[in-house]
Write an enzyme that holds these catalytic residues in place. Structure first.
Site, PDB file in Angstrom:
ATOM      1  N   PHE A 140     -38.345  -0.439  69.017  1.00  0.00           N
ATOM      2  CA  PHE A 140     -38.531  -0.445  70.663  1.00  0.00           C
ATOM      3  C   PHE A 140     -37.984  -1.596  71.264  1.00  0.00           C
ATOM      4  O   PHE A 140     -37.540  -1.408  72.583  1.00  0.00           O
ATOM      5  CB  PHE A 140     -40.212  -0.590  71.027  1.00  0.00           C
ATOM      6  CG  PHE A 140     -40.401  -0.252  72.447  1.00  0.00           C
ATOM      7  CD1 PHE A 140     -40.439   1.032  72.638  1.00  0.00           C
ATOM      8  CD2 PHE A 140     -40.880  -1.166  73.223  1.00  0.00           C
ATOM      9  CE1 PHE A 140     -40.688   1.135  74.300  1.00  0.00           C
ATOM     10  CE2 PHE A 140     -41.207  -0.943  74.585  1.00  0.00           C
ATOM     11  CZ  PHE A 140     -41.026   0.115  75.302  1.00  0.00           C
ATOM     12  N   CYS A 149     -35.084   1.921  62.317  1.00  0.00           N
ATOM     13  CA  CYS A 149     -35.701   2.980  61.603  1.00  0.00           C
ATOM     14  C   CYS A 149     -37.159   3.211  62.036  1.00  0.00           C
ATOM     15  O   CYS A 149     -37.675   2.533  61.698  1.00  0.00           O
ATOM     16  CB  CYS A 149     -35.650   2.538  60.256  1.00  0.00           C
ATOM     17  SG  CYS A 149     -36.508   3.626  59.029  1.00  0.00           S
ATOM     18  N   VAL A 150     -37.145   4.308  62.400  1.00  0.00           N
ATOM     19  CA  VAL A 150     -38.634   4.768  62.929  1.00  0.00           C
ATOM     20  C   VAL A 150     -38.993   5.930  62.026  1.00  0.00           C
ATOM     21  O   VAL A 150     -38.164   7.044  62.020  1.00  0.00           O
ATOM     22  CB  VAL A 150     -38.336   5.215  64.489  1.00  0.00           C
ATOM     23  CG1 VAL A 150     -39.964   5.737  64.702  1.00  0.00           C
ATOM     24  CG2 VAL A 150     -37.954   4.054  65.208  1.00  0.00           C
ATOM     25  N   THR A 172     -49.409   9.510  63.881  1.00  0.00           N
ATOM     26  CA  THR A 172     -49.683   9.451  65.339  1.00  0.00           C
ATOM     27  C   THR A 172     -48.038   9.603  65.817  1.00  0.00           C
ATOM     28  O   THR A 172     -47.387   9.748  65.145  1.00  0.00           O
ATOM     29  CB  THR A 172     -50.185   8.211  66.065  1.00  0.00           C
ATOM     30  OG1 THR A 172     -49.147   7.123  65.745  1.00  0.00           O
ATOM     31  CG2 THR A 172     -51.419   7.962  65.467  1.00  0.00           C
ATOM     32  N   HIS A 224     -46.147   8.079  67.804  1.00  0.00           N
ATOM     33  CA  HIS A 224     -45.400   6.645  68.245  1.00  0.00           C
ATOM     34  C   HIS A 224     -43.863   6.861  68.224  1.00  0.00           C
ATOM     35  O   HIS A 224     -43.377   6.348  68.902  1.00  0.00           O
ATOM     36  CB  HIS A 224     -45.831   5.426  67.295  1.00  0.00           C
ATOM     37  CG  HIS A 224     -45.373   5.569  65.855  1.00  0.00           C
ATOM     38  ND1 HIS A 224     -46.440   6.454  64.965  1.00  0.00           N
ATOM     39  CD2 HIS A 224     -44.164   5.265  65.106  1.00  0.00           C
ATOM     40  CE1 HIS A 224     -45.440   6.237  63.622  1.00  0.00           C
ATOM     41  NE2 HIS A 224     -44.409   5.549  63.950  1.00  0.00           N
ATOM     42  N   ARG A 241     -30.538   7.875  53.917  1.00  0.00           N
ATOM     43  CA  ARG A 241     -29.418   7.555  55.000  1.00  0.00           C
ATOM     44  C   ARG A 241     -29.359   6.399  55.160  1.00  0.00           C
ATOM     45  O   ARG A 241     -28.283   5.662  56.246  1.00  0.00           O
ATOM     46  CB  ARG A 241     -29.972   8.000  56.420  1.00  0.00           C
ATOM     47  CG  ARG A 241     -30.021   9.399  56.316  1.00  0.00           C
ATOM     48  CD  ARG A 241     -31.017  10.143  57.409  1.00  0.00           C
ATOM     49  NE  ARG A 241     -30.824  11.874  57.463  1.00  0.00           N
ATOM     50  CZ  ARG A 241     -31.543  12.472  56.412  1.00  0.00           C
ATOM     51  NH1 ARG A 241     -32.196  12.005  55.311  1.00  0.00           N
ATOM     52  NH2 ARG A 241     -31.249  13.741  56.428  1.00  0.00           N
TER      53      ARG A 241
HETATM   54  N1  RBF Z   1     -40.946  -0.022  64.890  1.00  0.00           N
HETATM   55  C1  RBF Z   1     -39.936   0.378  64.144  1.00  0.00           C
HETATM   56  O1  RBF Z   1     -38.807  -0.003  64.167  1.00  0.00           O
HETATM   57  N2  RBF Z   1     -40.123   1.586  63.339  1.00  0.00           N
HETATM   58  C2  RBF Z   1     -41.387   2.217  62.983  1.00  0.00           C
HETATM   59  O2  RBF Z   1     -41.621   3.210  62.343  1.00  0.00           O
HETATM   60  C3  RBF Z   1     -42.527   1.835  64.115  1.00  0.00           C
HETATM   61  N3  RBF Z   1     -43.562   2.324  64.041  1.00  0.00           N
HETATM   62  C4  RBF Z   1     -44.637   1.765  64.682  1.00  0.00           C
HETATM   63  C5  RBF Z   1     -45.952   2.566  64.693  1.00  0.00           C
HETATM   64  C6  RBF Z   1     -46.918   1.797  65.505  1.00  0.00           C
HETATM   65  C7  RBF Z   1     -48.148   2.898  65.548  1.00  0.00           C
HETATM   66  C8  RBF Z   1     -46.458   0.988  66.436  1.00  0.00           C
HETATM   67  C9  RBF Z   1     -47.719   0.477  67.524  1.00  0.00           C
HETATM   68  C10 RBF Z   1     -45.299   0.383  66.466  1.00  0.00           C
HETATM   69  C11 RBF Z   1     -44.170   0.742  65.585  1.00  0.00           C
HETATM   70  N4  RBF Z   1     -43.126   0.244  65.415  1.00  0.00           N
HETATM   71  C12 RBF Z   1     -42.148   0.585  64.614  1.00  0.00           C
HETATM   72  C13 RBF Z   1     -42.761  -1.215  66.116  1.00  0.00           C
HETATM   73  C14 RBF Z   1     -42.395  -0.816  67.775  1.00  0.00           C
HETATM   74  O3  RBF Z   1     -40.930  -0.618  67.527  1.00  0.00           O
HETATM   75  C15 RBF Z   1     -42.474  -2.261  68.417  1.00  0.00           C
HETATM   76  O4  RBF Z   1     -41.922  -3.241  67.761  1.00  0.00           O
HETATM   77  C16 RBF Z   1     -43.899  -2.666  68.900  1.00  0.00           C
HETATM   78  O5  RBF Z   1     -44.590  -1.444  69.206  1.00  0.00           O
HETATM   79  C17 RBF Z   1     -44.054  -3.715  69.893  1.00  0.00           C
HETATM   80  O6  RBF Z   1     -43.291  -3.665  71.094  1.00  0.00           O
END
Ligand code: RBF
Length: 173
Positions: A66, A89-90, A95, A97, A136
């Site tokens: 994010f 990488c997400v 949920t 998110h 990947r």
């Molecule tokens: N950031 C990632 O880069 N990859 C993720 O898979 C990921 N999963 C998250 C799941 C949840 C429930 C939350 C709240 C945040 C996640 N984040 C993830 C972090 C997000 O990118 C960010 O750093 C935080 O929400 C703080 O703004």
């Protein structure tokens, strides 16, 4: 799906422009670092191979995907860059998110690209599970960091070498 096993990280090195004059930013998210740091290695290698110098590659790490767009914005404010590559990488969880983060990054990078006039490369691996991400990041589907690097070089070249109308007409046929 026809492209299911295609490794898009395999590219024709002879068709990649010279990057020796390019100043490039890389923003890497530390969330899922075992994936994103491999994407980063995969990204830096072709940049150097195609002529970019270490001094002209500016890297910042951000906590999660994010923050990629804010990191890119901050980096742009500190350096006059030709392009910014964002790596993250997400992985889908219980949920939604992932949908919010992925959409925010896609829209944020599009916005930055259009408002700054500098390419902002979407190197975000968005997968349903960890295995798909590993595939990947140096696995059976190559390394998306490599593809992000080649995309950045090609887009910067597009800007530095404006279209003249005398380009070759055939596009891969
Ligand atoms: N950031 C990632 O880069 N990859 C993720 O898979 C990921 N999963 C998250 C799941 C949840 C429930 C939350 C709240 C945040 C996640 N984040 C993830 C972090 C997000 O990118 C960010 O750093 C935080 O929400 C703080 O703004």
């Amino acid at each position: 799906m026809a492209s299911a096993l295609k490794n898009l990280s395999v590219y024709d090195e002879n068709n990649v422009p010279d990057a020796s004059e390019m100043k490039l930013g890389i923003v890497v998210a530390d969330w899922n670092a075992h994936i994103t740091h491999v994407l980063y290695q995969g990204c830096v290698e072709p940049l150097l191979k195609h002529g970019a110098s270490e001094e002209n590659i500016f890297t910042v790490q951000v906590p999660g995907s994010f923050e990629l767009t804010s990191g890119a914005r901050i980096l742009n404010g500190q350096q006059s860059l030709d392009a910014v590559i964002c790596l993250g990488c997400v992985i889908k969880g219980e949920t939604s998110h992932d949908e919010y983060i992925n959409m925010a990054v896609a829209q944020g990078l599009t916005h930055l690209g259009l408002t700054t006039g500098r390419p902002h490369i979407f190197g975000l691996v968005t997968t349903n599970n960890e295995q798909q991400a590993l595939d990947r990041a140096g696995g059976k589907h190559g390394n998306k960091g490599v593809e992000a690097a080649v995309t950045a070089i090609r887009m910067v070249h597009l800007k530095k070498a404006p279209v003249t109308g005398k380009e070759k007409r055939s596009i891969g046929f």
